[in-house]
Design a protein around this motif. Structure first.
Motif, PDB file in Angstrom:
ATOM      1  N   MET A   1      -5.051 -66.567  50.607  1.00 58.51           N
ATOM      2  CA  MET A   1      -5.761 -66.036  51.677  1.00 58.51           C
ATOM      3  C   MET A   1      -6.378 -64.669  51.432  1.00 58.51           C
ATOM      4  O   MET A   1      -5.577 -63.879  51.163  1.00 58.51           O
ATOM      5  N   GLU A   2      -7.784 -64.522  51.672  1.00 63.16           N
ATOM      6  CA  GLU A   2      -8.060 -63.176  51.462  1.00 63.16           C
ATOM      7  C   GLU A   2      -7.758 -62.472  53.069  1.00 63.16           C
ATOM      8  O   GLU A   2      -7.974 -62.971  54.053  1.00 63.16           O
ATOM      9  N   PHE A   3      -7.465 -61.034  52.928  1.00 64.51           N
ATOM     10  CA  PHE A   3      -7.401 -60.093  53.923  1.00 64.51           C
ATOM     11  C   PHE A   3      -8.379 -59.056  53.927  1.00 64.51           C
ATOM     12  O   PHE A   3      -8.632 -58.300  52.888  1.00 64.51           O
ATOM     13  N   PHE A   4      -9.296 -59.207  55.033  1.00 62.43           N
ATOM     14  CA  PHE A   4     -10.266 -58.062  55.204  1.00 62.43           C
ATOM     15  C   PHE A   4      -9.862 -57.128  56.157  1.00 62.43           C
ATOM     16  O   PHE A   4      -9.085 -57.516  57.112  1.00 62.43           O
ATOM     17  N   ILE A   5     -10.119 -55.950  56.276  1.00 60.97           N
ATOM     18  CA  ILE A   5      -9.880 -55.023  57.391  1.00 60.97           C
ATOM     19  C   ILE A   5     -11.139 -54.762  58.195  1.00 60.97           C
ATOM     20  O   ILE A   5     -12.456 -54.580  57.571  1.00 60.97           O
ATOM     21  N   ASP A   6     -11.179 -54.980  59.571  1.00 64.89           N
ATOM     22  CA  ASP A   6     -12.384 -54.701  60.548  1.00 64.89           C
ATOM     23  C   ASP A   6     -12.330 -53.427  60.786  1.00 64.89           C
ATOM     24  O   ASP A   6     -11.649 -53.256  62.073  1.00 64.89           O
ATOM     25  N   THR A   7     -13.110 -52.590  60.150  1.00 70.90           N
ATOM     26  CA  THR A   7     -13.202 -51.217  60.454  1.00 70.90           C
ATOM     27  C   THR A   7     -14.263 -50.386  59.757  1.00 70.90           C
ATOM     28  O   THR A   7     -14.612 -50.975  58.645  1.00 70.90           O
ATOM     29  N   ALA A   8     -15.028 -49.394  60.298  1.00 68.12           N
ATOM     30  CA  ALA A   8     -15.666 -48.484  59.435  1.00 68.12           C
ATOM     31  C   ALA A   8     -15.008 -46.973  59.247  1.00 68.12           C
ATOM     32  O   ALA A   8     -15.745 -46.168  58.818  1.00 68.12           O
ATOM     33  N   ASN A   9     -13.745 -47.120  59.512  1.00 68.88           N
ATOM     34  CA  ASN A   9     -13.073 -45.875  59.322  1.00 68.88           C
ATOM     35  C   ASN A   9     -12.251 -45.572  58.122  1.00 68.88           C
ATOM     36  O   ASN A   9     -11.503 -46.443  57.828  1.00 68.88           O
ATOM     37  N   LEU A  10     -12.846 -44.734  57.450  1.00 64.03           N
ATOM     38  CA  LEU A  10     -12.180 -44.551  55.840  1.00 64.03           C
ATOM     39  C   LEU A  10     -11.039 -44.311  55.718  1.00 64.03           C
ATOM     40  O   LEU A  10     -10.258 -44.938  54.790  1.00 64.03           O
ATOM     41  N   ASP A  11     -10.346 -43.572  56.677  1.00 66.40           N
ATOM     42  CA  ASP A  11      -8.734 -43.341  56.584  1.00 66.40           C
ATOM     43  C   ASP A  11      -7.987 -44.674  56.782  1.00 66.40           C
ATOM     44  O   ASP A  11      -7.299 -44.911  55.994  1.00 66.40           O
ATOM     45  N   GLU A  12      -8.606 -45.431  57.549  1.00 65.36           N
ATOM     46  CA  GLU A  12      -7.685 -46.629  57.593  1.00 65.36           C
ATOM     47  C   GLU A  12      -7.884 -47.656  56.446  1.00 65.36           C
ATOM     48  O   GLU A  12      -6.944 -48.380  56.188  1.00 65.36           O
ATOM     49  N   ILE A  13      -8.997 -47.623  56.082  1.00 63.34           N
ATOM     50  CA  ILE A  13      -9.419 -48.479  54.753  1.00 63.34           C
ATOM     51  C   ILE A  13      -8.571 -47.955  53.492  1.00 63.34           C
ATOM     52  O   ILE A  13      -7.889 -48.691  52.864  1.00 63.34           O
ATOM     53  N   ARG A  14      -8.528 -46.668  53.482  1.00 61.92           N
ATOM     54  CA  ARG A  14      -7.519 -45.938  52.135  1.00 61.92           C
ATOM     55  C   ARG A  14      -6.478 -46.217  52.446  1.00 61.92           C
ATOM     56  O   ARG A  14      -5.448 -46.483  51.403  1.00 61.92           O
ATOM     57  N   GLU A  15      -5.756 -46.197  53.627  1.00 60.46           N
ATOM     58  CA  GLU A  15      -4.236 -46.457  54.050  1.00 60.46           C
ATOM     59  C   GLU A  15      -3.937 -47.991  53.709  1.00 60.46           C
ATOM     60  O   GLU A  15      -2.992 -48.326  53.077  1.00 60.46           O
ATOM     61  N   ALA A  16      -4.805 -48.847  54.138  1.00 63.36           N
ATOM     62  CA  ALA A  16      -4.624 -50.374  53.954  1.00 63.36           C
ATOM     63  C   ALA A  16      -4.838 -50.380  52.320  1.00 63.36           C
ATOM     64  O   ALA A  16      -3.905 -51.380  51.787  1.00 63.36           O
ATOM     65  N   GLN A  17      -5.577 -49.752  51.627  1.00 59.85           N
ATOM     66  CA  GLN A  17      -5.595 -50.041  50.280  1.00 59.85           C
ATOM     67  C   GLN A  17      -4.416 -49.734  49.455  1.00 59.85           C
ATOM     68  O   GLN A  17      -3.929 -50.188  48.192  1.00 59.85           O
ATOM     69  N   ALA A  18      -3.767 -48.755  49.981  1.00 60.67           N
ATOM     70  CA  ALA A  18      -2.814 -48.031  49.304  1.00 60.67           C
ATOM     71  C   ALA A  18      -1.606 -48.813  49.500  1.00 60.67           C
ATOM     72  O   ALA A  18      -0.555 -48.872  48.652  1.00 60.67           O
ATOM     73  N   TYR A  19      -1.588 -49.706  50.403  1.00 65.67           N
ATOM     74  CA  TYR A  19      -0.330 -50.776  50.598  1.00 65.67           C
ATOM     75  C   TYR A  19      -0.799 -52.159  49.777  1.00 65.67           C
ATOM     76  O   TYR A  19       0.065 -52.940  49.745  1.00 65.67           O
TER      77      TYR A  19
END
Length: 215
Positions: A1-19
């Protein structure tokens, strides 16, 4: 399953990508309204930050307006997926954009027939909003079951992107049903790691280890 993050906040995107937790991003006008700065600059930064699909939404209500906007949105990057509303003019736009080779995500889907129409028009994704259905005392996850059954019956290539996810149980149920993708807010995404027995178990192990060290 693909996980997408529902946000336009770059900090949230970067933190989620770091994990290593996300495969793509979904946005909408409401999410952009919560961020400071020009939405175009933010959209470009998100597309640059993420390798996977990034959904960017049109705001026109006529098919020709949506197609025109879509042509501009895809300039942000080759990973752009254009979000189109589930209205008759939207279906016309999806057909045109599909023929042009532009990927689409049909949003605001609340019935299996809406999803079926989107798939027949060639949508890359359909986004059923499960949380909003739950909010009016309907069963959002039953909708996912119906859509998955229809798509599997007829071999549609369109992916089911479960949206308006409010809690981890939505994700578990979607995965059990075989949904291809879920998009979740950052807070919900991070809650996937949490369980009270994990916390108490870790506390117990550390306490026992301290006893070993003190011998």
């Amino acid at each position: 399953m693909e996980f997408f993050i529902d946000t336009a906040n770059l900090d949230e995107i970067r933190e989620a990508q770091a994990y290593g937790l996300i495969d793509g991003v979904t946005t909408n006008p409401t999410l952009f309204s919560r961020e400071k700065g020009d939405w175009r600059e933010i959209a470009q930064a998100v597309c640059n930050e993420v390798e996977g699909p990034v959904s960017l939404e049109v705001v026109g209500l006529k098919a020709e307006e949506m197609v025109r906007e879509a042509k501009e949105l895809v300039k942000f990057g080759s990973n752009v997926v254009v979000k189109i509303p589930m209205i008759p003019e939207g279906i016309k736009a999806v057909r045109t954009l599909t023929e042009m080779g532009i990927k689409t995500n049909v949003t605001l889907v609340f019935s299996p027939l809406q999803a079926l129409l989107a798939a027949k028009a060639g949508a890359t994704y359909v986004s059923p909003f499960v949380g909003r259905l739950d909010g009016i005392a309907q069963d959002g996850m039953h909708l996912i079951h119906e859509i998955m059954t229809i798509f599997n019956n007829y071999g549609f290539a369109t992916k089911v992107l479960v949206a308006s996810v409010r809690h981890p149980r939505h994700v578990v149920d979607a995965a059990t049903m075989g949904a291809h993708t879920v998009t979740v807010p950052f807070k919900v995404l991070m809650s996937f790691t949490q369980h009270p027995l994990t916390d108490s178990g870790l506390e117990s192990f550390l306490a026992d280890w301290n006893k070993v060290v003190q011998k």
